[in-house]
Design a protein around this motif. Structure first.
Motif, PDB file in Angstrom:
ATOM      1  N   PHE A 180       0.831  -1.203   0.000  1.00 13.28           N
ATOM      2  CA  PHE A 180       0.000   0.000   0.000  1.00 13.28           C
ATOM      3  C   PHE A 180       0.864   1.251   0.000  1.00 13.28           C
ATOM      4  O   PHE A 180       2.073   1.197   0.296  1.00 13.28           O
ATOM      5  N   SER A 193      -4.014   5.432   3.929  1.00 12.38           N
ATOM      6  CA  SER A 193      -3.364   4.332   3.205  1.00 12.38           C
ATOM      7  C   SER A 193      -4.312   3.755   2.162  1.00 12.38           C
ATOM      8  O   SER A 193      -5.506   3.573   2.458  1.00 12.38           O
ATOM      9  N   TYR A 194      -3.783   3.437   0.988  1.00 14.53           N
ATOM     10  CA  TYR A 194      -4.566   2.748  -0.043  1.00 14.53           C
ATOM     11  C   TYR A 194      -3.694   1.686  -0.712  1.00 14.53           C
ATOM     12  O   TYR A 194      -2.520   1.913  -0.994  1.00 14.53           O
ATOM     13  N   HIS A 245      -8.254   1.515  -5.532  1.00 13.00           N
ATOM     14  CA  HIS A 245      -9.721   1.442  -5.478  1.00 13.00           C
ATOM     15  C   HIS A 245     -10.131   2.076  -4.155  1.00 13.00           C
ATOM     16  O   HIS A 245      -9.779   1.552  -3.092  1.00 13.00           O
ATOM     17  N   LYS A 297     -13.120   3.379  -1.564  1.00 11.21           N
ATOM     18  CA  LYS A 297     -14.542   3.283  -1.220  1.00 11.21           C
ATOM     19  C   LYS A 297     -14.990   4.571  -0.542  1.00 11.21           C
ATOM     20  O   LYS A 297     -14.268   5.110   0.320  1.00 11.21           O
ATOM     21  N   VAL A 320     -16.681   6.479   2.179  1.00  6.68           N
ATOM     22  CA  VAL A 320     -17.079   6.203   3.562  1.00  6.68           C
ATOM     23  C   VAL A 320     -17.956   7.369   4.020  1.00  6.68           C
ATOM     24  O   VAL A 320     -17.561   8.522   3.853  1.00  6.68           O
ATOM     25  N   LYS A 380     -13.318  11.873   5.384  1.00  2.00           N
ATOM     26  CA  LYS A 380     -12.679  13.103   4.890  1.00  2.00           C
ATOM     27  C   LYS A 380     -11.942  12.835   3.572  1.00  2.00           C
ATOM     28  O   LYS A 380     -12.130  13.544   2.601  1.00  2.00           O
ATOM     29  N   THR A 406     -13.380  -3.044  -0.765  1.00  2.00           N
ATOM     30  CA  THR A 406     -12.159  -2.685  -1.504  1.00  2.00           C
ATOM     31  C   THR A 406     -10.952  -3.501  -1.040  1.00  2.00           C
ATOM     32  O   THR A 406      -9.836  -3.258  -1.508  1.00  2.00           O
ATOM     33  N   ALA A 441      -8.865  -4.661  -3.814  1.00  2.00           N
ATOM     34  CA  ALA A 441      -7.792  -3.903  -4.493  1.00  2.00           C
ATOM     35  C   ALA A 441      -6.445  -4.628  -4.418  1.00  2.00           C
ATOM     36  O   ALA A 441      -5.869  -4.970  -5.458  1.00  2.00           O
ATOM     37  N   PRO A 473      -5.619  -5.737   7.281  1.00  2.00           N
ATOM     38  CA  PRO A 473      -6.898  -5.185   7.757  1.00  2.00           C
ATOM     39  C   PRO A 473      -6.881  -3.674   7.503  1.00  2.00           C
ATOM     40  O   PRO A 473      -5.902  -3.015   7.838  1.00  2.00           O
ATOM     41  N   PHE A 474      -7.950  -3.164   6.897  1.00  2.00           N
ATOM     42  CA  PHE A 474      -7.998  -1.731   6.551  1.00  2.00           C
ATOM     43  C   PHE A 474      -8.422  -0.930   7.790  1.00  2.00           C
ATOM     44  O   PHE A 474      -9.535  -0.402   7.864  1.00  2.00           O
ATOM     45  N   VAL A 475      -7.542  -0.847   8.777  1.00  2.00           N
ATOM     46  CA  VAL A 475      -7.909  -0.151  10.023  1.00  2.00           C
ATOM     47  C   VAL A 475      -8.121   1.342   9.752  1.00  2.00           C
ATOM     48  O   VAL A 475      -7.413   1.937   8.946  1.00  2.00           O
ATOM     49  N   PHE A 476      -9.108   1.921  10.419  1.00  2.00           N
ATOM     50  CA  PHE A 476      -9.413   3.346  10.225  1.00  2.00           C
ATOM     51  C   PHE A 476      -8.342   4.177  10.915  1.00  2.00           C
ATOM     52  O   PHE A 476      -7.753   3.767  11.898  1.00  2.00           O
ATOM     53  N   HIS A 505      -8.839   9.897  14.786  1.00  2.00           N
ATOM     54  CA  HIS A 505      -9.314  11.215  14.328  1.00  2.00           C
ATOM     55  C   HIS A 505      -8.171  12.190  14.157  1.00  2.00           C
ATOM     56  O   HIS A 505      -7.294  12.287  14.996  1.00  2.00           O
TER      57      HIS A 505
HETATM   58  C1  LIG Z   1      -3.033  -0.885   5.047  1.00  2.00           C
HETATM   59  C2  LIG Z   1      -4.347  -0.209   4.636  1.00  2.00           C
HETATM   60  C3  LIG Z   1      -4.772  -0.309   3.324  1.00  2.00           C
HETATM   61  C4  LIG Z   1      -5.969   0.290   2.949  1.00  2.00           C
HETATM   62  N1  LIG Z   1      -6.387   0.153   1.643  1.00  2.00           N
HETATM   63  C5  LIG Z   1      -7.557   0.698   1.272  1.00  2.00           C
HETATM   64  C6  LIG Z   1      -8.029   0.538  -0.088  1.00  2.00           C
HETATM   65  O1  LIG Z   1      -7.357  -0.057  -0.960  1.00  2.00           O
HETATM   66  N2  LIG Z   1      -9.233   1.093  -0.397  1.00  2.00           N
HETATM   67  C7  LIG Z   1     -10.004   1.768   0.526  1.00  2.00           C
HETATM   68  O2  LIG Z   1     -11.098   2.233   0.158  1.00  2.00           O
HETATM   69  N3  LIG Z   1      -9.576   1.927   1.808  1.00  2.00           N
HETATM   70  C8  LIG Z   1      -8.376   1.428   2.192  1.00  2.00           C
HETATM   71  N4  LIG Z   1      -7.942   1.611   3.483  1.00  2.00           N
HETATM   72  C9  LIG Z   1      -8.734   2.476   4.400  1.00  2.00           C
HETATM   73  C10 LIG Z   1      -8.326   3.948   4.175  1.00  2.00           C
HETATM   74  O3  LIG Z   1      -6.996   4.153   4.599  1.00  2.00           O
HETATM   75  C11 LIG Z   1      -9.221   4.951   4.942  1.00  2.00           C
HETATM   76  O4  LIG Z   1      -9.300   4.569   6.302  1.00  2.00           O
HETATM   77  C12 LIG Z   1     -10.624   5.069   4.373  1.00  2.00           C
HETATM   78  O5  LIG Z   1     -10.557   5.501   3.012  1.00  2.00           O
HETATM   79  C13 LIG Z   1     -11.476   6.091   5.181  1.00  2.00           C
HETATM   80  O6  LIG Z   1     -10.808   7.333   5.190  1.00  2.00           O
HETATM   81  P1  LIG Z   1     -11.649   8.686   5.264  1.00  2.00           P
HETATM   82  O7  LIG Z   1     -10.699   9.811   5.493  1.00  2.00           O
HETATM   83  O8  LIG Z   1     -12.552   8.796   4.076  1.00  2.00           O
HETATM   84  O9  LIG Z   1     -12.563   8.470   6.537  1.00  2.00           O
HETATM   85  P2  LIG Z   1     -12.318   9.111   8.024  1.00  2.00           P
HETATM   86  O10 LIG Z   1     -12.544  10.586   7.931  1.00  2.00           O
HETATM   87  O11 LIG Z   1     -10.998   8.603   8.511  1.00  2.00           O
HETATM   88  O12 LIG Z   1     -13.468   8.407   8.836  1.00  2.00           O
HETATM   89  C14 LIG Z   1     -14.804   8.912   8.892  1.00  2.00           C
HETATM   90  C15 LIG Z   1     -15.656   8.043   9.776  1.00  2.00           C
HETATM   91  O13 LIG Z   1     -15.892   6.781   9.159  1.00  2.00           O
HETATM   92  C16 LIG Z   1     -15.392   5.712   9.950  1.00  2.00           C
HETATM   93  N5  LIG Z   1     -14.752   4.816   8.964  1.00  2.00           N
HETATM   94  C17 LIG Z   1     -13.541   4.974   8.364  1.00  2.00           C
HETATM   95  N6  LIG Z   1     -13.326   4.009   7.446  1.00  2.00           N
HETATM   96  C18 LIG Z   1     -14.438   3.239   7.458  1.00  2.00           C
HETATM   97  C19 LIG Z   1     -14.833   2.085   6.752  1.00  2.00           C
HETATM   98  N7  LIG Z   1     -14.020   1.505   5.815  1.00  2.00           N
HETATM   99  N8  LIG Z   1     -16.044   1.557   7.013  1.00  2.00           N
HETATM  100  C20 LIG Z   1     -16.861   2.100   7.926  1.00  2.00           C
HETATM  101  N9  LIG Z   1     -16.553   3.207   8.644  1.00  2.00           N
HETATM  102  C21 LIG Z   1     -15.367   3.761   8.422  1.00  2.00           C
HETATM  103  C22 LIG Z   1     -14.385   6.337  10.906  1.00  2.00           C
HETATM  104  O14 LIG Z   1     -14.297   5.601  12.113  1.00  2.00           O
HETATM  105  C23 LIG Z   1     -15.002   7.706  11.121  1.00  2.00           C
HETATM  106  O15 LIG Z   1     -16.027   7.665  12.077  1.00  2.00           O
HETATM  107  C24 LIG Z   1      -6.749   1.025   3.893  1.00  2.00           C
HETATM  108  C25 LIG Z   1      -6.294   1.122   5.209  1.00  2.00           C
HETATM  109  C26 LIG Z   1      -5.111   0.528   5.581  1.00  2.00           C
HETATM  110  C27 LIG Z   1      -4.638   0.652   7.002  1.00  2.00           C
END
Ligand SMILES: Cc1cc2nc3c(=O)[nH]c(=O)nc-3n(C[C@H](O)[C@H](O)[C@H](O)COP(=O)(O)OP(=O)(O)OC[C@H]3O[C@@H](n4cnc5c(N)ncnc54)[C@H](O)[C@@H]3O)c2cc1C
Length: 323
Positions: A123, A136-137, A151, A153, A155, A159, A201, A204, A316-319, A322
């Motif tokens: 990633f 991270s993506y 890819h 998604k 959310v 942000k 996703t 991906a 695991p795609f950990v969030f 904040h």
């Molecule tokens: C190693 C790694 C690889 C990743 N690869 C991908 C990828 O290929 N594609 C992809 O789409 N994402 C991926 N992710 C997740 C990505 O990094 C972001 O966490 C995700 O896009 C949400 O970011 P955001 O700023 O839009 O949401 P934020 O502003 O961070 O979160 C907004 C709110 O939504 C909640 N939230 C965040 N993510 C999710 C979720 N998936 N489902 C439900 N609630 C959520 C949060 O707790 C928060 O309340 C990956 C994460 C990791 C750690």
């Protein structure tokens, strides 16, 4: 007498001395515990030079491929430069292509910077230029493609993902650093059965890994399970069905929790499907990506079904906490 370079300083390693003993003798304390190659506390990376094979015994193939080794059992045969971690440069690149893959997943293709090397399934960390918000993506492209594919998604309230959907335009500049992660395919054991399971996703990295596996001519059976809450959450179905039709050893199985099973697919809880479908998973190499609780449940279930921990790779795609 081999030289060990660490943080810009050179240390001379005596005959029959390990890297750990050498560094300790010079007053550099690396993390260590068992001092017999078992606990892996002293794992470190050779940035230059090749670690002897016996110093990599017991490490996952993905760590070996990145030149990690155990300092406590490494008697170097030549000069080495070692590092606890590497700092990646930041790359500034343009968005080349943006396309909806379903109503909540967008495909981005980014310029690939010169000199940027990675393994499909690793990633990158993407920065929003206006405020350096970072997420991270996973890389869905393969290392021989001249673009980087992500890819993303959408959310709710997210942000970064909402900016990617609504703000980011083709031609805009983005910044990233990386790559990172050890969820990727290492060629070898060509007959080994492979199981790839992703939610949302989580497809991906698996899309990259799968095409890497096929490019390397892997011979063993390859099962790709893509899971979603319901059918509209699946994506890339036509491409995956076409790959399945062209490769005798590949089975693509779309899975849904709610609603009718898709054509050739399964309805049910993805955490249980691999062992229900395949029985024992002894001898498998397994890749698990996507929603963290499901990845954790799958990791436990495939282990209980016989897969060795050494052969389980997961992202695991950990969030993000904040910002
Ligand atoms: C190693 C790694 C690889 C990743 N690869 C991908 C990828 O290929 N594609 C992809 O789409 N994402 C991926 N992710 C997740 C990505 O990094 C972001 O966490 C995700 O896009 C949400 O970011 P955001 O700023 O839009 O949401 P934020 O502003 O961070 O979160 C907004 C709110 O939504 C909640 N939230 C965040 N993510 C999710 C979720 N998936 N489902 C439900 N609630 C959520 C949060 O707790 C928060 O309340 C990956 C994460 C990791 C750690």
């Amino acid at each position: 007498m081999p030289t060990i370079t660490f943080e810009g300083k050179d240390f001379f390693c005596a005959d029959d001395e390990t890297v750990l003993e050498c560094m300790t003798r010079h007053g550099v304390l690396l993390p260590s515990s068992c001092q017999s190659g078992a606990c892996q506390t002293c794992m470190i990376r050779a940035v230059e030079g090749t670690p002897p094979p016996e110093s990599q015994n017991g490490l996952k193939d993905t760590l070996k491929a990145q030149n990690y080794f155990l300092a406590c059992v490494c008697k170097p045969s030549g000069d080495m430069s070692i590092g606890l971690s590497t700092v990646s440069p930041r790359y500034k690149i343009a968005l080349l292509h943006k396309e909806l893959l379903n109503e909540s997943v967008v495909r981005l293709r980014l310029e690939r910077p010169a000199g940027f090397y990675y393994r499909a399934g690793q990633f990158i960390n993407l920065l929003r230029p206006s405020d350096e918000l970072t997420r991270s993506y996973s890389l869905a492209s393969t290392a021989d493609e001249d673009f980087l594919e992500l890819h993303v998604k959408r959310v709710p309230e997210g942000k970064m993902s909402n900016w990617v959907f609504d703000g980011l335009q083709v031609g805009d500049e983005v910044v990233f650093f990386g790559p990172a992660g050890d969820c990727f395919y290492v060629p070898g054991k060509p007959e080994q059965p492979l199981l790839l399971v992703g939610t949302g996703t989580g497809l991906a990295p698996l899309y990259g890994i799968l095409r890497d596996v096929l490019n390397y001519g892997h011979l063993g059976p390859v099962h790709l399970l893509h899971a979603s809450l319901a059918a509209p959450g699946l994506y890339l179905e036509p491409e995956l069905r076409a790959l399945d039709a062209r490769n005798d050893n590949l089975s693509y199985i779309p899975c849904v929790l709610h609603g009718d099973a898709p054509e050739g697919g399964i309805q049910g809880n993805i955490a249980n499907i691999p062992s229900q479908l395949l029985g024992t998973l002894k001898g498998y190499r397994v890749f698990l990506c996507g929603d963290p609780p499901i990845v954790n449940a799958l990791r436990q279930n495939v282990f209980l079904a016989g897969t060795s921990m050494q052969d389980i790779f997961s992202d695991p795609f950990v969030f993000s906490p904040h910002d």
